[in-house]
Design a protein around this motif. Structure first.
Motif, PDB file in Angstrom:
ATOM      1  N   GLN A  32      -8.863   4.951  -3.723  1.00  0.00           N
ATOM      2  CA  GLN A  32      -8.558   3.853  -2.360  1.00  0.00           C
ATOM      3  C   GLN A  32      -9.304   4.375  -1.291  1.00  0.00           C
ATOM      4  O   GLN A  32      -9.106   3.974  -0.216  1.00  0.00           O
ATOM      5  N   LEU A  66      -5.506  -3.388  -9.239  1.00  0.00           N
ATOM      6  CA  LEU A  66      -6.237  -4.365  -8.240  1.00  0.00           C
ATOM      7  C   LEU A  66      -5.720  -4.447  -7.203  1.00  0.00           C
ATOM      8  O   LEU A  66      -5.923  -4.006  -6.330  1.00  0.00           O
ATOM      9  N   ALA A  67      -3.829  -4.694  -6.921  1.00  0.00           N
ATOM     10  CA  ALA A  67      -3.864  -4.407  -5.581  1.00  0.00           C
ATOM     11  C   ALA A  67      -3.821  -2.539  -4.740  1.00  0.00           C
ATOM     12  O   ALA A  67      -4.260  -3.140  -3.889  1.00  0.00           O
ATOM     13  N   LEU A  68      -3.547  -1.854  -6.078  1.00  0.00           N
ATOM     14  CA  LEU A  68      -4.211  -0.728  -5.306  1.00  0.00           C
ATOM     15  C   LEU A  68      -5.511  -0.688  -4.624  1.00  0.00           C
ATOM     16  O   LEU A  68      -6.253   0.316  -3.503  1.00  0.00           O
ATOM     17  N   LEU A  69      -6.659  -1.214  -5.551  1.00  0.00           N
ATOM     18  CA  LEU A  69      -7.864  -1.420  -5.286  1.00  0.00           C
ATOM     19  C   LEU A  69      -8.134  -1.996  -3.977  1.00  0.00           C
ATOM     20  O   LEU A  69      -8.874  -1.480  -2.912  1.00  0.00           O
ATOM     21  N   SER A  70      -7.001  -2.781  -4.013  1.00  0.00           N
ATOM     22  CA  SER A  70      -6.581  -4.191  -1.999  1.00  0.00           C
ATOM     23  C   SER A  70      -6.966  -2.263  -1.265  1.00  0.00           C
ATOM     24  O   SER A  70      -6.690  -3.081   0.113  1.00  0.00           O
ATOM     25  N   GLY A  71      -6.239  -1.321  -1.374  1.00  0.00           N
ATOM     26  CA  GLY A  71      -5.231  -0.894  -0.171  1.00  0.00           C
ATOM     27  C   GLY A  71      -4.073  -0.996  -0.301  1.00  0.00           C
ATOM     28  O   GLY A  71      -3.310  -0.741   1.265  1.00  0.00           O
ATOM     29  N   ASN A  80      -0.989  -8.185  -9.921  1.00  0.00           N
ATOM     30  CA  ASN A  80      -2.461  -7.684 -10.719  1.00  0.00           C
ATOM     31  C   ASN A  80      -1.519  -6.073  -9.849  1.00  0.00           C
ATOM     32  O   ASN A  80      -2.743  -6.161  -8.955  1.00  0.00           O
ATOM     33  N   MET A 124      -6.203 -10.688   0.288  1.00  0.00           N
ATOM     34  CA  MET A 124      -5.667  -9.516   0.374  1.00  0.00           C
ATOM     35  C   MET A 124      -6.605  -8.286  -0.145  1.00  0.00           C
ATOM     36  O   MET A 124      -6.708  -6.737  -0.089  1.00  0.00           O
ATOM     37  N   GLY A 125      -7.631  -9.009  -0.504  1.00  0.00           N
ATOM     38  CA  GLY A 125      -8.605  -8.609  -0.663  1.00  0.00           C
ATOM     39  C   GLY A 125      -8.932  -7.268   1.004  1.00  0.00           C
ATOM     40  O   GLY A 125      -9.469  -6.619   1.320  1.00  0.00           O
ATOM     41  N   ARG A 173     -13.227 -10.940  -3.438  1.00  0.00           N
ATOM     42  CA  ARG A 173     -12.343  -9.980  -3.061  1.00  0.00           C
ATOM     43  C   ARG A 173     -12.940  -9.450  -2.616  1.00  0.00           C
ATOM     44  O   ARG A 173     -12.699  -8.885  -1.245  1.00  0.00           O
ATOM     45  N   VAL A 203     -12.678   3.015  -0.792  1.00  0.00           N
ATOM     46  CA  VAL A 203     -12.292   1.864  -0.508  1.00  0.00           C
ATOM     47  C   VAL A 203     -13.212   1.813   1.053  1.00  0.00           C
ATOM     48  O   VAL A 203     -13.422   1.193   1.761  1.00  0.00           O
ATOM     49  N   PHE A 207      -7.454  -6.570   2.745  1.00  0.00           N
ATOM     50  CA  PHE A 207      -5.706  -6.076   3.238  1.00  0.00           C
ATOM     51  C   PHE A 207      -6.041  -5.345   3.910  1.00  0.00           C
ATOM     52  O   PHE A 207      -4.927  -4.775   4.717  1.00  0.00           O
ATOM     53  N   LEU A 208      -6.415  -4.321   3.894  1.00  0.00           N
ATOM     54  CA  LEU A 208      -6.894  -2.367   4.327  1.00  0.00           C
ATOM     55  C   LEU A 208      -6.967  -3.206   6.049  1.00  0.00           C
ATOM     56  O   LEU A 208      -7.670  -2.572   6.969  1.00  0.00           O
ATOM     57  N   ILE A 254      -1.904 -16.234  -7.329  1.00  0.00           N
ATOM     58  CA  ILE A 254      -1.757 -16.565  -6.021  1.00  0.00           C
ATOM     59  C   ILE A 254      -3.051 -17.504  -5.176  1.00  0.00           C
ATOM     60  O   ILE A 254      -4.263 -17.351  -6.858  1.00  0.00           O
ATOM     61  N   ALA A 276       1.144 -10.144  -4.911  1.00  0.00           N
ATOM     62  CA  ALA A 276      -0.407  -9.559  -5.189  1.00  0.00           C
ATOM     63  C   ALA A 276      -0.119  -8.163  -6.358  1.00  0.00           C
ATOM     64  O   ALA A 276      -0.660  -9.175  -7.372  1.00  0.00           O
ATOM     65  N   PHE A 308      -5.976 -11.942  -8.709  1.00  0.00           N
ATOM     66  CA  PHE A 308      -4.835 -11.990  -8.553  1.00  0.00           C
ATOM     67  C   PHE A 308      -4.667 -13.120  -9.357  1.00  0.00           C
ATOM     68  O   PHE A 308      -4.272 -14.637  -8.867  1.00  0.00           O
TER      69      PHE A 308
END
Lengths: 340, 234
Positions: free
Chosen positions: B73, A207-212, A204, B101-102, B147, B76, B104-105, B93, A200, B90
């Motif tokens: 971050q 977007l990876a950063l936005l997803s944490g 991108n 991945m959305g 996502r 979020v 992920f946290l 994938i 991921a 992405f």
């Protein structure tokens, strides 16, 4: 006997082209996987990869010598395989240090990829010097254990042919280890959370950063995998041929060619590229005289040349040519990587 | 007090300010829409709310908590989700992995949220093994919204979700967004298609040159002759 002739031709071809190219291709593929992962995640061409291979292999050799001095051996297999995990660990440590002291600074500054690339050339020179200083720039053989899985003579007796196919232990090991490593890597990338987050991040970054997704962790794991792949590829190459710092530096060209031909950033492409480069390199520089003589019906005919397209001196020119053709006609590579 | 209160925001990217004393609020389970001419600072206002832009005066509060100093971050983690206008999936994938991945946290079980996203966007369930980059524009927007929903946000921010999709797909997307709002999630949305967006908006903000020009319910803005004349083409 007509059938025998063709089988003999096939045996000669396998012995001098198929088996060596599969071996060399596996080594290139492992090297190119490291390059392509770094490119995908850190977004630069890591020129230090060849010398990372040399460094990892050097550590493996040092541990091999240590084990040999203790009288430890791996039976018919090379002692270097026992030393491999230690080489991987030390190489990971060095690569992480290089990231901490060199690359991280440029990441903070959000430097352009070309600056990373040039920084990696600096790292390359340091690693190269380190290797020459510690183990000397000489040619070093560190293979022990059995030499052959099948000797040419045994093969001839087994199949009743005039020509034999010899398979060296190092060739067998290379192919088997490459398959295991590739399966493990793909399992990691496609099935684990961390592997998916790496893909991921490569896809991108914002977007990876936005997803944490934690960028530091992704970068660290990528370096660790690249260092492990480099050490494995370097050790397999050194076992198969020999270890010399300069040769490893030169390997950078076919390895980059493989990664680019396959599509930078695409692991599958790196593997395909590795075999493509290896097969073309060996097939274009092989002398087909003997194969042709077996293939042409009748006993009397003899080729009046070696039937070799290119001298082996032009080996590297082959990778360069393929690289140029790909960049001209399909800049994103076979598997549609990132364009270079 | 509103669920989201971004008050008196002034700031920009460099030396020159783009936003001037701009205020945006959103209530729980309601849709707030920012409209205005090109270059009015609509996207900038949203980025300021999300912390992607430094504001030197003003504050952003979410559910009563001051989050002005937090990174995107960290926001979020506080329950904000942001869907950028472009590059919002992405591409290489799969759809399912995009959703994973959305989330992920999150450490808990995400399968229920994923099921809810598939209920909201049934087409994604059919395409879950396909790479997001191979989908059509509208489907990709659905992946992007999906996502963002995976974090179970309390505030969903959408930057021009209907840019580049056909009118039919746009209506469809707006319907889905209303559905999301009904489930109790606040929506803050920047839209180019002002009339359609104000139609579904509980509250509308017309920005001009980084300032609040009109603020009212969507209905009232649509009825306002001045807004109609200047921004909705009569």
């Amino acid at each position: 006997m007509e059938g025998m002739e063709i089988l003999n031709a096939l045996a000669v071809f396998s012995n001098y082209v198929l088996v060596p190219a599969l071996t060399y291709g596996s080594q290139l593929a492992l090297g190119a996987l490291g390059v392509t992962l770094i490119y995908g995640v850190l977004r630069f061409s890591n020129f230090a990869h060849g010398d990372t291979m040399a460094f990892g292999t050097m550590v493996v050799i040092l541990f091999t010598w240590l084990f040999q001095s203790w009288g430890i051996s791996f039976g018919p297999l090379p002692t270097a395989l026992l030393a491999l995990p230690f080489g991987i660990l030390v190489c990971i440590a060095l690569v992480l240090l290089s990231d901490k002291f060199v690359y991280r600074f440029y990441r903070r500054k959000k430097a352009a990829p070309v600056i990373f690339m040039i920084a990696s050339m600096g790292v390359m020179f340091v690693m190269n010097g380190l290797v020459r200083f510690i183990i000397s720039p000489k040619d070093i053989q560190f293979r022990d254990g059995e030499r052959f899985i099948i000797k040419a003579r045994e093969f001839k007796q087994m199949f009743g042919l005039d020509e034999g196919v010899a398979i060296k232990v190092t060739q067998g090991i290379t192919v088997v280890i490459a398959i295991v490593v590739v399966i493990a890597l793909f399992w990691f990338l496609n099935r684990t959370r961390t592997g998916k987050s790496m893909r991921a991040f490569s896809d991108n970054e914002d977007l990876a950063l936005l997803s944490g997704i934690n960028p530091d962790k992704v970068v660290m794991i990528t370096w660790m995998i690249a260092a492990a792949l480099a050490t494995i590829a370097g050790t397999l190459y050194g076992l198969d041929k020999s270890f010399k710092a300069f040769t490893y530096f030169m390997l950078l060209l076919p390895i980059f060619a493989s990664a680019i031909v396959g599509g930078l950033g695409s692991p599958l492409g790196a593997i395909a590229g590795g075999y493509l480069i290896a097969f073309t390199e060996i097939m274009l520089t092989y002398a087909y005289k003997k194969v042709a003589e077996y293939m042409v019906p009748g006993d009397e005919w003899e080729a009046d040349s070696l039937m070799q397209l290119l001298s082996t001196d032009y080996k590297f020119a082959v990778s360069f040519m393929i690289l140029l053709l790909v960049l001209l006609f399909r800049p994103t590579g076979i598997f549609k990587g990132k364009s270079v | 007090m509103s669920f989201l209160t971004a008050e008196n925001m002034t700031g920009g990217y460099g030396a020159a300010d783009i936003l001037h004393d701009c205020t945006i609020t959103a209530e729980e389970g309601e849709i707030a829409v920012i409209v205005g001419p090109n270059g009015a600072g609509k996207s900038t206002a949203m980025k300021a709310v999300f912390g992607m832009l430094d504001i030197h005066t003003g504050s952003v509060k979410l559910d009563g908590e001051d989050i002005t100093k937090l990174s995107p971050q960290a926001r979020v983690a506080k329950g904000m989700a942001f869907v950028p206008q472009t590059n919002n999936v992405f591409p290489t994938i799969s759809v399912e992995e995009n959703l994973e991945m959305g989330a992920f946290l999150r450490e808990d079980d995400i399968s229920k949220t994923m099921e809810q996203v598939y209920e909201l966007f049934p087409i994604l369930k059919d395409k879950r093994r396909q790479n997001a980059g191979e989908l059509s524009g509208g489907q990709r927007q659905q992946v992007a919204v999906g996502r963002a929903l995976m974090t179970q946000p309390k505030l969903l921010m959408l930057d021009e979700p209907t840019a580049g999709v056909s009118p039919i797909v746009m209506d469809e997307l707006f319907d889905r967004i209303i559905e999301v709002a009904r489930s109790g999630i606040s929506i803050l949305m920047v839209e180019q298609n002002a009339r359609q967006a104000l139609n579904i908006a509980d509250k509308g903000y017309v920005l001009v040159q980084g300032r609040n020009k009109f603020t009212d319910t969507g209905e009232a803005l649509l009825a306002n002759p001045e807004v109609r004349k200047s921004f909705l083409g009569g």
